[in-house]
Design a protein around this motif. Structure first.
Motif, mmCIF file in Angstrom:
data_model
loop_
_atom_site.group_PDB
_atom_site.id
_atom_site.type_symbol
_atom_site.label_atom_id
_atom_site.label_comp_id
_atom_site.label_asym_id
_atom_site.label_seq_id
_atom_site.Cartn_x
_atom_site.Cartn_y
_atom_site.Cartn_z
ATOM 1 N N LEU B 136 -0.526 -22.087 -13.514
ATOM 2 C CA LEU B 136 -0.982 -23.479 -13.451
ATOM 3 C C LEU B 136 -0.184 -24.356 -14.403
ATOM 4 O O LEU B 136 0.120 -25.512 -14.097
ATOM 5 N N LYS B 137 0.193 -23.791 -15.553
ATOM 6 C CA LYS B 137 0.922 -24.590 -16.539
ATOM 7 C C LYS B 137 2.391 -24.770 -16.150
ATOM 8 O O LYS B 137 2.888 -25.895 -16.131
ATOM 9 N N GLU B 149 -10.465 -28.039 -17.040
ATOM 10 C CA GLU B 149 -11.417 -28.694 -16.133
ATOM 11 C C GLU B 149 -11.436 -27.996 -14.771
ATOM 12 O O GLU B 149 -12.502 -27.755 -14.194
ATOM 13 N N ALA B 150 -10.237 -27.660 -14.297
ATOM 14 C CA ALA B 150 -10.147 -27.020 -12.975
ATOM 15 C C ALA B 150 -10.807 -25.647 -12.964
ATOM 16 O O ALA B 150 -11.452 -25.269 -11.976
ATOM 17 N N LEU B 151 -10.654 -24.915 -14.060
ATOM 18 C CA LEU B 151 -11.218 -23.561 -14.093
ATOM 19 C C LEU B 151 -12.634 -23.528 -14.681
ATOM 20 O O LEU B 151 -13.291 -22.485 -14.658
ATOM 21 N N GLY B 152 -13.065 -24.659 -15.204
ATOM 22 C CA GLY B 152 -14.412 -24.715 -15.777
ATOM 23 C C GLY B 152 -14.530 -23.903 -17.059
ATOM 24 O O GLY B 152 -15.549 -23.247 -17.283
ATOM 25 N N ILE B 153 -13.468 -23.929 -17.851
ATOM 26 C CA ILE B 153 -13.507 -23.212 -19.134
ATOM 27 C C ILE B 153 -13.128 -24.180 -20.274
ATOM 28 O O ILE B 153 -12.653 -25.287 -20.018
ATOM 29 N N GLN B 154 -13.347 -23.724 -21.496
ATOM 30 C CA GLN B 154 -13.036 -24.566 -22.652
ATOM 31 C C GLN B 154 -11.522 -24.711 -22.793
ATOM 32 O O GLN B 154 -10.778 -23.766 -22.482
ATOM 33 N N ILE B 155 -11.095 -25.874 -23.296
ATOM 34 C CA ILE B 155 -9.654 -26.095 -23.492
ATOM 35 C C ILE B 155 -9.088 -25.092 -24.511
ATOM 36 O O ILE B 155 -7.942 -24.641 -24.402
#
Lengths: 255, 185
Positions: B136-137, B149-155
């Motif tokens: 993704l990066k 945000e897309a994966l629903g995890i903390q930054i």
């Protein structure tokens, strides 16, 4: 210096990932993959229909209804499931199915008919015209005569259905008068009796009538013919002909 | 086009599918390392995408959005498969890496090209979660916040995964450099 090395390393990693990514070739072209996708989607639709529990229950119910319907339509099931058959005496569109049944005992005891059959000599029925005295001697039941008749109407003919060496179980009484003509049919149903008929309501109106405590059906045909059918404990009786509704009921009640 | 897609317009769906098929397939393959599984991932990714199109906030980032679905789907499929056959999957990965490694060390003459190829061969050794974030990066150019945000995890989790993924690749490069030196000697 260290940052430069880190950046360079990041660049290397990014390039490696990009190269690795670009080197991958899909085994089939996109157009072909699309057809695979759409065909799988169709399969999944059917799969989903069968997979949800609600749909599965619905399918089980439909299968059960089909099975019961086929079972009920089988001729052997007709007598075995007499009571259930009676429930089918209901309206189906404009067609009314009528079932008349007197006894189940003999059907239940009797064995299933064999595939083989034979014709017994002299077993064919014959209609014989005779007078009342003769008729009473050849029939298995006392002949019921109406005590009330429309004015000018009289008994013309008595016809008994005879089978050789056996007493008659069926008799017809023909009456006629001015513009009136009707037949009374009597049948002995002491052993067992049943009949079924499908009647189209577009052509015939059906009324339910009580005659001396017995339920009967009055069929009024479009062509003016009226037929009244009812049963007592031992007899099947019917009157049909060109006659008014009130008169036919009055005749039946006088028998 | 998005409006048509929301109305389940099939020609529009076909256009989207054909536009992003290659990209989604590559993402799927990078995580699964299996052509058959990758094709399953593609099918499932587009099926999910067409059903969840209302969740696409920015149509210009459709590629990244599909990439996110593809990576998540690929990881799910691998997890399901690994419950039944994890040893085989790992063996396949190792075999592929070893064969690539051998080829690279023999054929590559330039140090940089050698390192890049080595990294490439070791991408498949990363854990699925690490592969997901680096794809993704680096492939979809998504920022850490967007990935989170897309994966629903903390930054923080995203940064940590990227850091660990890069660290493993760097370790591999260091190890390969030692191997190369020994081969040269």
């Amino acid at each position: 210096m260290k940052k430069n090395t880190t950046d360079e390393m990041d660049q290397l990693i990014k390039k490696a990932i990009q190269e690795e990514f670009d080197s991958i070739e899909p085994p089939i072209p996109s157009r072909e993959a699309w057809f695979v996708f759409t065909s799988n989607k169709k399969k999944c639709k059917w799969k989903n229909i069968f997979s949800t529990s609600v749909n599965r229950k619905f399918i089980y119910i439909v299968c059960a209804v089909i099975f019961i319907t086929i079972f009920m339509m089988t001729p052997q099931s007709g007598s075995a499931l007499g009571k259930i058959s009676k429930m089918f005496n209901k309206l189906q569109g404009n067609v009314v199915q009528l079932f008349v049944k007197d006894s189940e005992a003999d059907y239940e005891k009797s064995s299933l008919p064999s595939d083989e059959f034979s014709i017994v000599d002299g077993s064919e029925a014959e209609s014989v015209s005779m007078d009342l005295e003769q008729a009473e001697q050849v029939t298995t039941f006392p002949i019921l005569l109406p005590t009330w008749l429309p004015e000018g109407v009289s008994l013309n003919e008595i016809v008994a259905v005879l089978i050789e060496n056996e007493k008659s179980e069926e008799v017809y009484l023909n009456y006629s008068g001015d513009n009136i003509e009707f037949t009374i049919r009597q049948m002995d149903i002491a052993h067992a009796f049943g009949l079924g008929a499908a009647v189209d309501q577009d052509d015939i109106r059906i009324d339910e009538i009580i005659i001396n405590g017995h339920t009967g059906n009055l069929f009024i045909h479009k062509n003016g013919i009226i037929e009244l059918v009812w049963m007592t404990n031992s007899s099947y009786l019917s009157i049909d002909g060109v006659i008014s509704k009130d008169e036919i009921i009055k005749i039946a009640e006088s028998m | 086009m998005i409006r048509k897609l929301l109305k389940k317009d099939q020609p529009s769906e076909q256009i989207l599918f054909e536009m992003f098929y290659g990209r989604v397939y590559r993402v799927a393959y990078m995580i699964t390392n299996d052509h058959y599984l990758a094709q399953d991932v593609v099918q499932e990714t587009f099926a999910k995408a067409f059903n969840q199109l209302h969740r696409l906030k920015d149509p210009e980032k459709t590629g990244a959005w599909l990439g996110t679905i593809a990576t998540t789907t690929a990881i799910d499929i691998i997890r399901k498969r690994n419950r039944w056959n994890d040893v085989v999957t790992e063996d396949v990965h190792l075999e592929r890496v070893i064969s690539k490694h051998r080829t690279d060390t023999v054929e590559t003459q330039v140090e940089r090209a050698f390192l890049i190829k080595s990294i490439r061969s070791h991408i498949s050794l990363l854990s699925d979660n690490h592969k997901q974030v680096i794809i993704l990066k680096y492939i979809h150019d998504m920022k850490d916040a967007e990935i989170a945000e897309a994966l629903g995890i903390q930054i923080g989790t995203v940064k940590s995964r990227i850091y660990r993924a890069k660290l493993k690749l760097k370790d591999t490069m260091g190890h390969l450099a030692d191997v190369k030196e020994r081969e040269d000697v």
